[in-house]
Design a protein around this motif. Structure first.
Motif, PDB file in Angstrom:
ATOM      1  N   UNK A   1      -6.799  -1.240  -5.209  1.00  0.00           N
ATOM      2  CA  UNK A   1      -6.860  -2.717  -5.201  1.00  0.00           C
ATOM      3  C   UNK A   1      -5.635  -3.296  -4.508  1.00  0.00           C
ATOM      4  N   UNK A   2      -4.471  -2.751  -4.878  1.00  0.00           N
ATOM      5  CA  UNK A   2      -3.224  -3.258  -4.292  1.00  0.00           C
ATOM      6  C   UNK A   2      -3.158  -2.922  -2.809  1.00  0.00           C
ATOM      7  N   UNK A   3      -3.589  -1.700  -2.458  1.00  0.00           N
ATOM      8  CA  UNK A   3      -3.495  -1.296  -1.034  1.00  0.00           C
ATOM      9  C   UNK A   3      -4.397  -2.179  -0.165  1.00  0.00           C
ATOM     10  N   UNK A   4      -5.578  -2.504  -0.664  1.00  0.00           N
ATOM     11  CA  UNK A   4      -6.469  -3.379   0.104  1.00  0.00           C
ATOM     12  C   UNK A   4      -5.806  -4.739   0.344  1.00  0.00           C
ATOM     13  N   UNK A   5      -5.143  -5.263  -0.691  1.00  0.00           N
ATOM     14  CA  UNK A   5      -4.505  -6.564  -0.495  1.00  0.00           C
ATOM     15  C   UNK A   5      -3.303  -6.454   0.441  1.00  0.00           C
ATOM     16  N   UNK A   6      -2.556  -5.362   0.329  1.00  0.00           N
ATOM     17  CA  UNK A   6      -1.413  -5.162   1.241  1.00  0.00           C
ATOM     18  C   UNK A   6      -1.922  -5.156   2.695  1.00  0.00           C
ATOM     19  N   UNK A   7      -3.022  -4.443   2.934  1.00  0.00           N
ATOM     20  CA  UNK A   7      -3.555  -4.335   4.301  1.00  0.00           C
ATOM     21  C   UNK A   7      -4.107  -5.665   4.817  1.00  0.00           C
ATOM     22  N   UNK A   8      -4.618  -6.501   3.919  1.00  0.00           N
ATOM     23  CA  UNK A   8      -5.294  -7.741   4.328  1.00  0.00           C
ATOM     24  C   UNK A   8      -4.414  -8.992   4.183  1.00  0.00           C
ATOM     25  N   UNK A   9      -3.266  -8.857   3.549  1.00  0.00           N
ATOM     26  CA  UNK A   9      -2.499 -10.048   3.139  1.00  0.00           C
ATOM     27  C   UNK A   9      -1.570 -10.656   4.164  1.00  0.00           C
ATOM     28  N   UNK A  10      -1.558 -10.152   5.425  1.00  0.00           N
ATOM     29  CA  UNK A  10      -0.685 -10.678   6.498  1.00  0.00           C
ATOM     30  C   UNK A  10       0.793 -10.545   6.126  1.00  0.00           C
ATOM     31  N   UNK A  11       1.170  -9.397   5.577  1.00  0.00           N
ATOM     32  CA  UNK A  11       2.536  -9.243   5.080  1.00  0.00           C
ATOM     33  C   UNK A  11       3.588  -8.951   6.150  1.00  0.00           C
ATOM     34  N   UNK A  12       3.519  -7.742   6.736  1.00  0.00           N
ATOM     35  CA  UNK A  12       4.673  -7.243   7.494  1.00  0.00           C
ATOM     36  C   UNK A  12       4.818  -7.910   8.859  1.00  0.00           C
ATOM     37  N   UNK A  13       3.804  -7.785   9.712  1.00  0.00           N
ATOM     38  CA  UNK A  13       3.930  -8.310  11.076  1.00  0.00           C
ATOM     39  C   UNK A  13       4.139  -9.829  11.042  1.00  0.00           C
ATOM     40  N   UNK A  14       3.430 -10.495  10.157  1.00  0.00           N
ATOM     41  CA  UNK A  14       3.527 -11.969  10.088  1.00  0.00           C
ATOM     42  C   UNK A  14       4.774 -12.442   9.344  1.00  0.00           C
ATOM     43  N   UNK A  15       5.502 -11.532   8.686  1.00  0.00           N
ATOM     44  CA  UNK A  15       6.711 -11.891   7.926  1.00  0.00           C
ATOM     45  C   UNK A  15       6.392 -12.907   6.824  1.00  0.00           C
ATOM     46  N   UNK A  16       5.342 -12.590   6.072  1.00  0.00           N
ATOM     47  CA  UNK A  16       4.857 -13.494   5.022  1.00  0.00           C
ATOM     48  C   UNK A  16       5.930 -13.858   3.996  1.00  0.00           C
ATOM     49  N   UNK A  17       6.819 -12.890   3.700  1.00  0.00           N
ATOM     50  CA  UNK A  17       7.769 -13.113   2.598  1.00  0.00           C
ATOM     51  C   UNK A  17       9.135 -13.595   3.083  1.00  0.00           C
ATOM     52  N   UNK A  18       9.171 -14.112   4.317  1.00  0.00           N
ATOM     53  CA  UNK A  18      10.426 -14.603   4.876  1.00  0.00           C
ATOM     54  C   UNK A  18      11.175 -15.489   3.873  1.00  0.00           C
ATOM     55  N   UNK A  19      12.358 -14.997   3.425  1.00  0.00           N
ATOM     56  CA  UNK A  19      13.235 -15.770   2.525  1.00  0.00           C
ATOM     57  C   UNK A  19      12.651 -16.018   1.132  1.00  0.00           C
ATOM     58  N   UNK A  20      11.691 -15.226   0.695  1.00  0.00           N
ATOM     59  CA  UNK A  20      11.103 -15.422  -0.644  1.00  0.00           C
ATOM     60  C   UNK A  20      11.727 -14.443  -1.635  1.00  0.00           C
ATOM     61  N   UNK A  21      11.818 -14.889  -2.878  1.00  0.00           N
ATOM     62  CA  UNK A  21      12.472 -14.114  -3.941  1.00  0.00           C
ATOM     63  C   UNK A  21      11.414 -13.284  -4.668  1.00  0.00           C
ATOM     64  N   UNK A  22      11.655 -11.978  -4.744  1.00  0.00           N
ATOM     65  CA  UNK A  22      10.587 -11.073  -5.195  1.00  0.00           C
ATOM     66  C   UNK A  22      11.054 -10.096  -6.277  1.00  0.00           C
ATOM     67  N   UNK A  23      10.064  -9.664  -7.080  1.00  0.00           N
ATOM     68  CA  UNK A  23      10.281  -8.622  -8.098  1.00  0.00           C
ATOM     69  C   UNK A  23       9.134  -7.626  -7.952  1.00  0.00           C
ATOM     70  N   UNK A  24       9.448  -6.328  -8.066  1.00  0.00           N
ATOM     71  CA  UNK A  24       8.398  -5.309  -7.994  1.00  0.00           C
ATOM     72  C   UNK A  24       8.340  -4.517  -9.295  1.00  0.00           C
ATOM     73  N   UNK A  25       7.102  -4.155  -9.668  1.00  0.00           N
ATOM     74  CA  UNK A  25       6.867  -3.405 -10.912  1.00  0.00           C
ATOM     75  C   UNK A  25       5.887  -2.274 -10.623  1.00  0.00           C
ATOM     76  N   UNK A  26       6.284  -1.035 -10.962  1.00  0.00           N
ATOM     77  CA  UNK A  26       5.370   0.111 -10.857  1.00  0.00           C
ATOM     78  C   UNK A  26       5.297   0.765 -12.222  1.00  0.00           C
ATOM     79  N   UNK A  27       4.079   1.093 -12.661  1.00  0.00           N
ATOM     80  CA  UNK A  27       3.943   1.820 -13.924  1.00  0.00           C
ATOM     81  C   UNK A  27       3.281   3.171 -13.647  1.00  0.00           C
ATOM     82  N   UNK A  28       3.526   4.132 -14.537  1.00  0.00           N
ATOM     83  CA  UNK A  28       2.939   5.463 -14.390  1.00  0.00           C
ATOM     84  C   UNK A  28       3.141   6.237 -15.671  1.00  0.00           C
ATOM     85  N   UNK A  29       2.445   7.379 -15.768  1.00  0.00           N
ATOM     86  CA  UNK A  29       2.603   8.129 -17.020  1.00  0.00           C
ATOM     87  C   UNK A  29       3.271   9.483 -16.858  1.00  0.00           C
TER      88      UNK A  29
END
Ligand SMILES: Cc1cc2nc3c(=O)[nH]c(=O)nc-3n(C[C@H](O)[C@H](O)[C@H](O)COP(=O)(O)O)c2cc1C
Length: 223
Positions: free
Chosen positions: A92-120
């Motif tokens: 689900x996340x990978x599909x959104x990463x691929x479709x979300x215009x993130x890297x090339x478009x610089x979507x997160x220019x100057x935005x404040x972010x937090x990342x969370x990964x869970x696993x067992x």
């Protein structure tokens, strides 16, 4: 400030959701306006790899991907959370990463972010690395990141260490703290990798350069 929180787990009440809700509440405590989305509630198909979005500025597939990306573009920051599936982010996340215009478009220019990964068990640090690199390459600032290990299906109360990490990260978002090393690292990636690549493409990437002009990332006009 307005922050978007996105849960990449198909389980809307699982471990990832539990951490993200805690982050959401902490951000609200700091007076921040928060919008929370479960990717599983949205309609986001696979990228078809046509690259036409780089020319037109939008995807030809009419689903929720462009809509959510636009919500992020109009916000001040993003919290991304994903469970670990086979040592990586969820599908689900990978599909959104691929479709979300993130890297090339610089979507997160100057935005404040937090990342969370869970696993067992194994590979959840790699999941965090995938999310962190996405943020940095897309121009965002990582205010906090956490890789959380917990048994599958556990609804255990968050550990003290996680609570402290959430509290610190949320404070940094509210205080708009920037990390000079991250800014320099992104500048190198953008100036040496992304920008020359896009400029070489010319009109084929007009949609990208128009976005960059709007964000004042570049001054030059592409004709
Ligand atoms: C299909 C699948 C693959 C998984 N692969 C991994 C893995 O490679 N490494 C790991 O540590 N946990 C793995 N897990 C466990 C989940 O990442 C972990 O339980 C996570 O916290 C679940 O998040 P959720 O409760 O938000 O859905 C996997 C779980 C599923 C369902």
């Amino acid at each position: 400030m307005k922050i978007i929180v996105i849960n990449g787990s198909p389980r809307t009440d699982g471990m990832t959701a539990s951490v993200l809700h805690s982050v959401k509440n902490e951000l609200i405590y700091h007076g921040i306006d928060v919008e929370y989305f479960n990717l599983t509630d949205l309609d986001i198909g696979h990228c078809r790899g046509c690259c036409s979005c780089y020319m037109t500025g939008h995807c030809f597939i009419k689903d929720d991907a462009d809509w959510l990306s636009e919500r992020i573009r109009q916000s001040d920051g993003l919290v991304l959370g994903s469970p670990t599936y086979a040592s990586n982010v969820s599908g689900l996340m990978k599909d959104f990463i691929d479709r979300g215009h993130f890297v090339i478009e610089q979507l997160l220019n100057d935005k404040y972010c937090i990342t969370v990964a869970t696993g067992e068990n194994y590979g959840y640090k790699n999941t965090l690395k995938v999310l962190d690199e996405l943020i940095i390459y897309s121009g965002g600032i990582i205010c906090g990141h956490m890789a959380i290990k917990a048994p599958f299906n556990s609804t255990e109360i968050l550990q003290e260490k996680t609570r402290k990490q959430i509290s610190k990260a949320s404070y940094k978002v509210a205080a708009k703290k920037k990390n000079r090393f991250q800014i320099l690292y992104h500048k190198l990636i953008f100036d040496i990798g992304i920008k020359p690549f896009v400029m070489r493409k010319g009109k084929l990437y007009r949609g990208v350069t128009e976005r960059w002009s709007d964000m004042q990332i570049i001054k030059e006009k592409i004709t």
